[in-house]
Design a protein around this motif. Structure first.
Motif, PDB file in Angstrom:
ATOM      1  N   SER A  19       0.939  -1.033  -0.065  1.00  8.11           N
ATOM      2  CA  SER A  19      -0.208  -0.236   0.053  1.00  8.11           C
ATOM      3  C   SER A  19       0.873   0.923  -0.064  1.00  8.11           C
ATOM      4  O   SER A  19       1.430   1.348   0.820  1.00  8.11           O
ATOM      5  CB  SER A  19      -0.904   0.266   1.270  1.00  8.11           C
ATOM      6  N   PRO A  20       0.597   1.806  -1.429  1.00 13.14           N
ATOM      7  CA  PRO A  20       1.630   3.266  -0.804  1.00 13.14           C
ATOM      8  C   PRO A  20       1.126   4.164   0.319  1.00 13.14           C
ATOM      9  O   PRO A  20       1.716   4.543   0.200  1.00 13.14           O
ATOM     10  CB  PRO A  20       0.861   4.339  -1.737  1.00 13.14           C
ATOM     11  N   LEU A  21      -0.002   4.267   1.057  1.00 12.36           N
ATOM     12  CA  LEU A  21      -0.754   4.983   1.308  1.00 12.36           C
ATOM     13  C   LEU A  21       0.047   4.536   3.241  1.00 12.36           C
ATOM     14  O   LEU A  21       0.103   5.776   3.800  1.00 12.36           O
ATOM     15  CB  LEU A  21      -2.148   4.411   2.169  1.00 12.36           C
ATOM     16  N   LEU A  22       0.389   3.238   3.028  1.00 13.53           N
ATOM     17  CA  LEU A  22       1.283   3.107   4.150  1.00 13.53           C
ATOM     18  C   LEU A  22       2.380   3.284   4.427  1.00 13.53           C
ATOM     19  O   LEU A  22       3.221   3.613   5.149  1.00 13.53           O
ATOM     20  CB  LEU A  22       0.773   0.910   5.317  1.00 13.53           C
ATOM     21  N   GLU A  23       2.831   3.254   3.243  1.00 13.10           N
ATOM     22  CA  GLU A  23       4.313   3.411   3.230  1.00 13.10           C
ATOM     23  C   GLU A  23       4.691   5.022   3.050  1.00 13.10           C
ATOM     24  O   GLU A  23       5.208   5.570   4.444  1.00 13.10           O
ATOM     25  CB  GLU A  23       4.730   3.414   1.436  1.00 13.10           C
ATOM     26  N   ARG A  24       3.708   5.653   3.392  1.00 13.51           N
ATOM     27  CA  ARG A  24       3.593   7.128   3.028  1.00 13.51           C
ATOM     28  C   ARG A  24       3.361   7.659   4.256  1.00 13.51           C
ATOM     29  O   ARG A  24       3.926   8.233   5.443  1.00 13.51           O
ATOM     30  CB  ARG A  24       2.868   8.070   2.917  1.00 13.51           C
ATOM     31  N   LEU A  25       2.477   6.317   5.342  1.00 11.51           N
ATOM     32  CA  LEU A  25       2.529   6.369   7.074  1.00 11.51           C
ATOM     33  C   LEU A  25       3.735   6.321   7.145  1.00 11.51           C
ATOM     34  O   LEU A  25       4.554   6.550   9.179  1.00 11.51           O
ATOM     35  CB  LEU A  25       0.961   5.841   7.130  1.00 11.51           C
ATOM     36  N   ARG A  26       4.321   5.417   7.000  1.00  8.64           N
ATOM     37  CA  ARG A  26       5.765   4.648   7.418  1.00  8.64           C
ATOM     38  C   ARG A  26       6.654   6.119   7.626  1.00  8.64           C
ATOM     39  O   ARG A  26       7.245   6.111   8.350  1.00  8.64           O
ATOM     40  CB  ARG A  26       5.725   3.748   6.760  1.00  8.64           C
ATOM     41  N   VAL A  27       6.385   6.906   6.553  1.00  8.38           N
ATOM     42  CA  VAL A  27       7.555   7.704   6.164  1.00  8.38           C
ATOM     43  C   VAL A  27       7.476   8.307   7.250  1.00  8.38           C
ATOM     44  O   VAL A  27       8.228   9.784   8.033  1.00  8.38           O
ATOM     45  CB  VAL A  27       7.835   8.598   4.918  1.00  8.38           C
ATOM     46  N   HIS A  28       5.865   9.188   7.265  1.00  8.58           N
ATOM     47  CA  HIS A  28       5.515  10.071   8.728  1.00  8.58           C
ATOM     48  C   HIS A  28       5.814  10.011   9.979  1.00  8.58           C
ATOM     49  O   HIS A  28       6.254  10.159  10.888  1.00  8.58           O
ATOM     50  CB  HIS A  28       3.752  10.231   8.660  1.00  8.58           C
ATOM     51  N   ALA A  29       5.768   8.585  10.203  1.00  9.84           N
ATOM     52  CA  ALA A  29       6.068   7.835  11.406  1.00  9.84           C
ATOM     53  C   ALA A  29       7.793   8.190  12.422  1.00  9.84           C
ATOM     54  O   ALA A  29       8.328   8.186  12.891  1.00  9.84           O
ATOM     55  CB  ALA A  29       5.577   6.591  11.642  1.00  9.84           C
ATOM     56  N   ARG A  30       8.515   8.100  10.965  1.00 10.74           N
ATOM     57  CA  ARG A  30      10.021   7.835  11.363  1.00 10.74           C
ATOM     58  C   ARG A  30      10.435   9.063  11.457  1.00 10.74           C
ATOM     59  O   ARG A  30      11.130   9.900  12.598  1.00 10.74           O
ATOM     60  CB  ARG A  30      10.356   7.735   9.752  1.00 10.74           C
ATOM     61  N   ASN A  31       9.571  10.742  10.869  1.00 11.00           N
ATOM     62  CA  ASN A  31       9.534  11.774  11.737  1.00 11.00           C
ATOM     63  C   ASN A  31      11.371  12.074  11.460  1.00 11.00           C
ATOM     64  O   ASN A  31      11.735  12.533  12.506  1.00 11.00           O
ATOM     65  CB  ASN A  31       9.319  11.944  12.557  1.00 11.00           C
ATOM     66  N   GLU A  32      11.895  11.684  10.305  1.00 12.09           N
ATOM     67  CA  GLU A  32      12.866  12.205   9.762  1.00 12.09           C
ATOM     68  C   GLU A  32      13.352  13.506  10.246  1.00 12.09           C
ATOM     69  O   GLU A  32      14.682  13.988  10.007  1.00 12.09           O
ATOM     70  CB  GLU A  32      13.589  12.107   8.396  1.00 12.09           C
ATOM     71  N   GLY A  33      12.465  14.455   9.976  1.00 14.57           N
ATOM     72  CA  GLY A  33      12.560  16.139  10.145  1.00 14.57           C
ATOM     73  C   GLY A  33      12.440  16.421  11.222  1.00 14.57           C
ATOM     74  O   GLY A  33      12.803  17.545  12.028  1.00 14.57           O
ATOM     75  N   LYS A  34      12.284  15.627  12.495  1.00 12.84           N
ATOM     76  CA  LYS A  34      12.256  15.704  13.983  1.00 12.84           C
ATOM     77  C   LYS A  34      11.374  16.904  14.418  1.00 12.84           C
ATOM     78  O   LYS A  34      11.949  17.649  15.299  1.00 12.84           O
ATOM     79  CB  LYS A  34      13.788  16.205  14.597  1.00 12.84           C
ATOM     80  N   VAL A  35      10.481  17.061  13.510  1.00 15.01           N
ATOM     81  CA  VAL A  35       9.332  17.789  13.895  1.00 15.01           C
ATOM     82  C   VAL A  35       8.639  17.156  15.252  1.00 15.01           C
ATOM     83  O   VAL A  35       8.465  15.787  15.930  1.00 15.01           O
ATOM     84  CB  VAL A  35       8.227  17.717  12.654  1.00 15.01           C
ATOM     85  N   VAL A  36       9.071  18.403  16.314  1.00 13.27           N
ATOM     86  CA  VAL A  36       7.954  18.521  17.549  1.00 13.27           C
ATOM     87  C   VAL A  36       6.953  17.755  17.105  1.00 13.27           C
ATOM     88  O   VAL A  36       5.868  19.002  16.874  1.00 13.27           O
ATOM     89  CB  VAL A  36       8.628  18.737  18.548  1.00 13.27           C
ATOM     90  N   ARG A  37       6.048  16.744  17.538  1.00 11.43           N
ATOM     91  CA  ARG A  37       4.091  16.604  16.739  1.00 11.43           C
ATOM     92  C   ARG A  37       3.429  16.500  18.576  1.00 11.43           C
ATOM     93  O   ARG A  37       3.726  16.651  19.340  1.00 11.43           O
ATOM     94  CB  ARG A  37       4.117  15.257  16.084  1.00 11.43           C
ATOM     95  N   ARG A  38       2.211  17.362  17.843  1.00  9.16           N
ATOM     96  CA  ARG A  38       1.528  17.420  18.878  1.00  9.16           C
ATOM     97  C   ARG A  38      -0.555  16.900  18.429  1.00  9.16           C
ATOM     98  O   ARG A  38       0.086  17.301  17.623  1.00  9.16           O
ATOM     99  CB  ARG A  38       1.193  18.871  19.975  1.00  9.16           C
TER     100      ARG A  38
END
Length: 161
Positions: A137-156
């Motif tokens: 699934s390309p959607l799940l792959e995008r979610l994986r990239v989001h979960a890795r948070n390579e930009g080290k964004v502080v999320r709330r």
């Protein structure tokens, strides 16, 4: 009998038949298995595993639902999952990506929202392999990239409007 003589009698009885100090002063409860193991521990991974032979969840039919209504519903569902980890991961993903999704992607995200929380979380974080229906699934792959948070964004948690 006066209060003083009663205390004296009790003190003598105590000296005659002492209880073990451990019985009097212990506050340590018996060590039991933790019913809520922490995420990413082997116990939690095992306790939250969905059986491999379980059929995919059947989505609710929503005939004629407008795309904006679908988006609004998915924003809400991504935030109110039931586990903080899934809520944070999915709600921030929804805030960043749902606005640009077309009808097909929204439908796929809707199907993903029907999956169990911990399965989605562990698929996205790479701790568990997804089933065949989500493996490519390309959607799940995008979610994986989001979960890795390579930009080290502080999320709330995003605000609900």
């Amino acid at each position: 009998m006066s209060t003083m003589s009663l205390l004296t009698t009790l003190a003598r009885a105590r000296l005659a038949h002492p209880l073990p100090a451990r019985a009097l002063f212990t506050t340590a409860a018996r060590r039991l298995k933790d019913p809520w193991p922490l995420p990413h521990t082997p116990a939690h991974l095992a306790a939250t595993a969905t059986p491999t032979d379980a059929p995919p969840p059947a989505p609710l039919a929503r005939p004629g639902e407008a795309l904006e209504t679908t988006r609004a519903r998915l924003v809400y569902q991504s935030r109110k999952r039931g586990t903080l980890e899934s809520d944070l991961l999915l709600s921030t993903f929804a805030r960043e990506h749902l606005g640009a999704m077309g009808a097909t992607e929204l439908s796929e995200f809707d199907k993903l929202m029907d999956e169990p929380d911990w399965d989605i979380y562990y698929w996205a974080t790479g701790k568990r392999a997804p089933p065949a229906r989500w493996a490519d699934s390309p959607l799940l792959e995008r979610l994986r990239v989001h979960a890795r948070n390579e930009g080290k964004v502080v999320r709330r948690m995003p605000d609900l409007h």
